[in-house]
Design an enzyme around this catalytic site. Structure first.
Site, PDB file in Angstrom:
ATOM      1  N   ASP A 204     -97.390 -57.556  19.048  1.00 16.28           N
ATOM      2  CA  ASP A 204     -97.798 -58.710  19.829  1.00 16.28           C
ATOM      3  C   ASP A 204     -98.306 -58.273  21.204  1.00 16.28           C
ATOM      4  OD1 ASP A 204     -97.704 -61.726  20.081  1.00 16.28           O
ATOM      5  OD2 ASP A 204     -96.391 -61.205  21.757  1.00 16.28           O
ATOM      6  N   GLU A 272    -102.327 -56.828  18.447  1.00 16.85           N
ATOM      7  CA  GLU A 272    -103.041 -58.045  18.854  1.00 16.85           C
ATOM      8  C   GLU A 272    -103.645 -57.809  20.226  1.00 16.85           C
ATOM      9  OE1 GLU A 272    -102.111 -62.734  19.905  1.00 16.85           O
ATOM     10  OE2 GLU A 272    -100.713 -61.147  20.449  1.00 16.85           O
TER      11      GLU A 272
END
Length: 539
Positions: A204, A272
């Site tokens: 993330d 990401e």
């Protein structure tokens, strides 16, 4: 079974994203869980995916639904236990599915023991584990950095008489990765899960790991350059070029350390990249050279504006210019965006064309749960909202809950087969019920059947998974390119309502993919009607 530890298994893989709160509830509390995922893995295997990515299930106060971690090495009781996770991995591996889990390494919950210790005083062993800074002389925050969730990225702590950085919610303090002990602790987290059998990680906010050590102000961004792929247009976060609050060069060396942890396990990572201006270039930087992460997840196909043929050509040209060996992981939808059927206002016919094109692109691909059913964005009333982001910016921005409603397994059940509870954590909507797995399973003309055929076609042609992508172009609304590997394939997709005639590349071509609606090749041109495709093999 034990999957062969092929170090390149990720290259060209199809990764199915599971949002665990909304996939399957096994204990009738209205919230999905790990045993529920295990019970539904056959659906993903039958779809033709190679791997699953499970969004966070770690111990958490759930202020940001698991992206605020209070214990990296345990399962939150609402999702089950570590034994449940082990059973999930074992079943996935039996089905030939690899397991990737979502690691949030840029920040923790303010309930994490590390932060509780860090904020106690300025002299404890973890005093420097988070980004702390003195106020300006007038008491205001140390610089102008903004939070993705609105307002200043700095929160005052009365105990230490300092500000701490939070790029997201105030309850999500940012870790200080300039501290080598923090890096070591995070690498130990990765080892913990690798030892439990995971095959990789989705990382993330991978470009948020480091902040500028001098805490310099971000420059402003002219209105014409503002982009709302990371934050809604009502959020002032878009008013800055985030030059110093993320994307720092020190990240490269940490990613090399992370890759060194992955390599002995044959594991892979997809990062990401949350950056509206330089996403592709950062993706290229992080995935080139074979010594950092294997893949990154750029936002070019998650934009509000529909992906066009010209946009596809421009995207791949930018990527090639940045680093020819960069490896993207493409997706149209995820848990943070409006589902692409709604975002791009697609008919089912158009959605099928986009699905097949995704299966033909160079890179790995991610599918978000329910995408294979053609689920539109759900309408969620304000009183039912759970997402703090949506609540903050309502009604101009309705948040992310419309993409997070439960997976629909059955039509003849008020909760879509997701739960036997009278109420689920987010409501099931009537437009979703008619698109259930059960309703589509036996229908060869369904969206589900089309996704299965598209993924089977990708799996059957190695050139689509690992081959080169050449001669990328746009003829009107039609995108076309060549994939070159053990065979040469020509792929063309009319992404519009008008007819388009495309000149075939030099050579002799034979139509393939008729099961996907591929139009016949004759002569030197192919004419595609609205949303038609052409797939051909060089002979």
């Amino acid at each position: 079974m034990s999957l062969h530890k092929d170090p390149d298994w990720w290259r060209g893989a199809v990764i199915y994203q599971i949002y665990p709160r909304s996939f399957q509830d096994s204990n009738a509390d209205g919230i999905g869980d790990l045993p529920g995922i295990t019970a539904r893995l056959d659906h993903i295997a039958n779809l033709g995916a190679d791997a699953i990515w499970i969004s966070p299930f770690f111990t958490s106060p759930m202020k940001d639904f698991g992206y605020d971690v209070s214990d990296y090495c345990d399962v939150d009781p609402m999702f089950g236990t570590l034994a449940d996770f082990d059973a999930l991995v074992a079943r996935a591996h039996e089905l030939g599915l690899r397991v990737m889990i979502d690691l949030v390494l840029s920040h923790t919950s303010d309930q994490h023991p590390w932060f509780k210790e860090s904020r106690a005083n300025r002299t404890n062993p973890r005093a420097d584990w988070y980004v702390w800074a003195e106020p300006k002389p007038d008491g205001t925050p140390p610089n102008n950095w903004l939070s993705v969730f609105g307002g200043s990225a700095w929160a005052w702590d009365g105990r230490r008489q300092q500000y701490y950085l939070h790029n997201f919610l105030t309850s999500q303090p940012d870790l200080n990765l300039h501290n080598e002990d923090v890096q070591a602790a995070l690498l130990d987290v990765a080892r913990f899960w690798l030892e439990r059998g995971v095959d990789g990680f989705r990382l993330d906010t991978i470009n948020f790991y480091f902040a500028d050590k001098y805490l310099r102000d971000n420059p402003s961004l002219p209105p014409e350059l503002r982009n709302d792929s990371i934050a809604p247009s009502v959020n002032p976060y878009n008013h800055q070029l985030h030059l110093f609050s993320k994307n720092q060069p020190e990240n490269l060396e940490f990613l090399r350390k992370f890759r060194a942890v992955l390599n002995p396990y044959g594991a892979a990572a997809v990062g990401e990249v949350g950056d509206a201006q330089r996403g592709l270039e950062i993706m290229a930087e992080y995935t080139s050279g074979g010594d950092k992460v294997q893949m990154c997840y750029p936002f070019e196909m998650l934009q509000p504006k529909r992906l066009t043929a010209a946009g596809l050509e421009e995207t791949f040209a930018r990527m090639a210019a940045a680093a020819p060996d960069a490896w993207p992981c493409w997706s149209y939808s995820n848990h943070d965006t409006v589902r692409h059927l709604t975002r791009w206002n697609l008919t089912d016919e158009a959605a099928c064309t986009y699905a097949t094109m995704l299966a033909c692109l160079r890179g790995s691909i991610c599918l978000y749960q329910g995408e294979e059913l053609g689920l539109p964005e759900a309408e969620v009333a304000f009183e039912d909202l759970q997402d703090p982001y949506g609540i903050e910016f309502w009604p101009e921005f309705k948040g992310r809950d419309g993409a997070r409603t439960p997976m629909i397994w059955q039509t003849d059940n008020g909760q879509g087969g997701f739960t036997t509870a009278s109420k689920s954590w987010l409501p099931v909507t009537a437009p979703h019920l008619v698109r259930s797995v059960a309703a589509q399973a036996g229908d060869p003309g369904s969206m589900l059947a089309h996704y299965r055929r598209s993924l089977a076609f990708r799996r059957a042609h190695a050139a689509l998974r690992t081959g080169a992508m050449e001669q990328i172009g746009a003829t009107g609304s039609a995108a076309h390119f060549i994939r070159r590997g053990d065979e040469v394939l020509f792929c063309a997709f009319n992404l519009g309502d008008g007819e388009q005639t495309i000149r075939l590349p030099e050579g002799k071509w034979q139509t393939v993919g008729t099961e996907l609606g591929s139009q016949p090749v004759t002569g030197t041109n192919v004419t595609l009607g609205a949303w038609q495709i052409c797939l051909a093999r060089q002979v």
